[in-house]
Motif scaffolding. Structure first.
Motif, PDB file in Angstrom:
ATOM      1  N   GLN A 116      -8.232  -4.816 -15.002  1.00  9.11           N
ATOM      2  CA  GLN A 116      -6.972  -4.535 -14.305  1.00  9.11           C
ATOM      3  C   GLN A 116      -7.101  -4.886 -12.828  1.00  9.11           C
ATOM      4  O   GLN A 116      -8.090  -4.596 -12.183  1.00  9.11           O
ATOM      5  CB  GLN A 116      -6.612  -3.057 -14.463  1.00  9.11           C
ATOM      6  N   GLU A 117      -6.058  -5.518 -12.287  1.00  6.30           N
ATOM      7  CA  GLU A 117      -6.005  -5.829 -10.862  1.00  6.30           C
ATOM      8  C   GLU A 117      -5.528  -4.582 -10.122  1.00  6.30           C
ATOM      9  O   GLU A 117      -4.565  -3.933 -10.541  1.00  6.30           O
ATOM     10  CB  GLU A 117      -5.053  -6.992 -10.620  1.00  6.30           C
ATOM     11  N   VAL A 118      -6.223  -4.237  -9.026  1.00  5.16           N
ATOM     12  CA  VAL A 118      -5.873  -3.047  -8.245  1.00  5.16           C
ATOM     13  C   VAL A 118      -5.766  -3.404  -6.767  1.00  5.16           C
ATOM     14  O   VAL A 118      -6.356  -4.379  -6.309  1.00  5.16           O
ATOM     15  CB  VAL A 118      -6.904  -1.910  -8.444  1.00  5.16           C
ATOM     16  N   LYS A 119      -5.008  -2.615  -6.054  1.00  4.20           N
ATOM     17  CA  LYS A 119      -4.822  -2.790  -4.612  1.00  4.20           C
ATOM     18  C   LYS A 119      -5.432  -1.587  -3.892  1.00  4.20           C
ATOM     19  O   LYS A 119      -5.555  -0.502  -4.456  1.00  4.20           O
ATOM     20  CB  LYS A 119      -3.332  -2.862  -4.272  1.00  4.20           C
ATOM     21  N   LYS A 120      -5.779  -1.815  -2.641  1.00  6.51           N
ATOM     22  CA  LYS A 120      -6.318  -0.740  -1.818  1.00  6.51           C
ATOM     23  C   LYS A 120      -5.345   0.436  -1.835  1.00  6.51           C
ATOM     24  O   LYS A 120      -4.149   0.268  -1.645  1.00  6.51           O
ATOM     25  CB  LYS A 120      -6.532  -1.227  -0.387  1.00  6.51           C
ATOM     26  N   GLY A 121      -5.875   1.644  -2.098  1.00  7.31           N
ATOM     27  CA  GLY A 121      -5.056   2.851  -2.122  1.00  7.31           C
ATOM     28  C   GLY A 121      -4.523   3.224  -3.492  1.00  7.31           C
ATOM     29  O   GLY A 121      -4.020   4.339  -3.673  1.00  7.31           O
ATOM     30  N   ASP A 122      -4.630   2.304  -4.492  1.00  8.37           N
ATOM     31  CA  ASP A 122      -4.184   2.633  -5.850  1.00  8.37           C
ATOM     32  C   ASP A 122      -5.003   3.800  -6.401  1.00  8.37           C
ATOM     33  O   ASP A 122      -6.196   3.937  -6.120  1.00  8.37           O
ATOM     34  CB  ASP A 122      -4.352   1.441  -6.795  1.00  8.37           C
TER      35      ASP A 122
END
Length: 164
Positions: A116-122
């Motif tokens: 899964q692709e995640v972003k900072k703060g997810d």
């Protein structure tokens, strides 16, 4: 209690009943809001015109102008102070590839999957520790390369929960 850092000066702010304490001493002030981010303080018969320029919730900083002099105020709340006391203030900083358990606890839920692709703060997972549910957030943008955390598992401080 909260702690504020302004340059090299540090201030502890607390409240006992209806009274505020600044560095352990009673602190009396009057405050009036006069517009968009404009505040007027009266402290010990001295006037301070204050304008909030910006707020960074992630870094917990506020840029203000007090009587036209700019300041950056860093604020730490009870949780920040507890984490610092436990030696965990740098948990989840950017650039880390492994996300580790900041304290011993129980994995209540895993909110992401391998690949899964995640972003900072997810939100990555929920860790129950000291009778509190703690949301573990992603330290940087990336893709989950390995997932070691399992729902219902007890983990020790420092255990790798997942890798980016």
């Amino acid at each position: 209690m909260k702690k504020a850092q302004i340059g090299v000066n540090s201030y502890e702010i607390d409240q006992e009943q209806d009274q505020f304490l600044l560095n352990g001493q009673p602190f009396n002030f009057d405050l009036a809001q006069s517009g968009d981010g404009d505040l007027h303080f009266l402290v010990n018969h001295k006037s301070y015109q204050t304008k909030v320029l910006s707020v960074n919730k992630e870094e917990k900083t506020v840029n203000v102008k007090v009587n036209n002099t700019p300041y950056t105020v860093s604020v730490k709340d009870n949780l920040d102070l507890l984490l610092a006391k436990l030696g965990m203030e740098s948990v989840g900083q950017s650039g880390e590839k492994d996300v580790k358990a900041p304290m011993p606890g129980l994995i209540l839920d895993v909110l992401v999957a391998k690949g899964q692709e995640v972003k900072k703060g997810d939100h990555l997972l929920i860790l129950e520790a000291m009778k509190m549910e703690n949301v573990i957030k992603c330290p940087s943008d990336g893709v989950i390369s390995e997932l070691f955390a399992v729902k219902g598992e007890s983990v020790e401080k420092g255990k790798i929960l997942l890798s980016l």
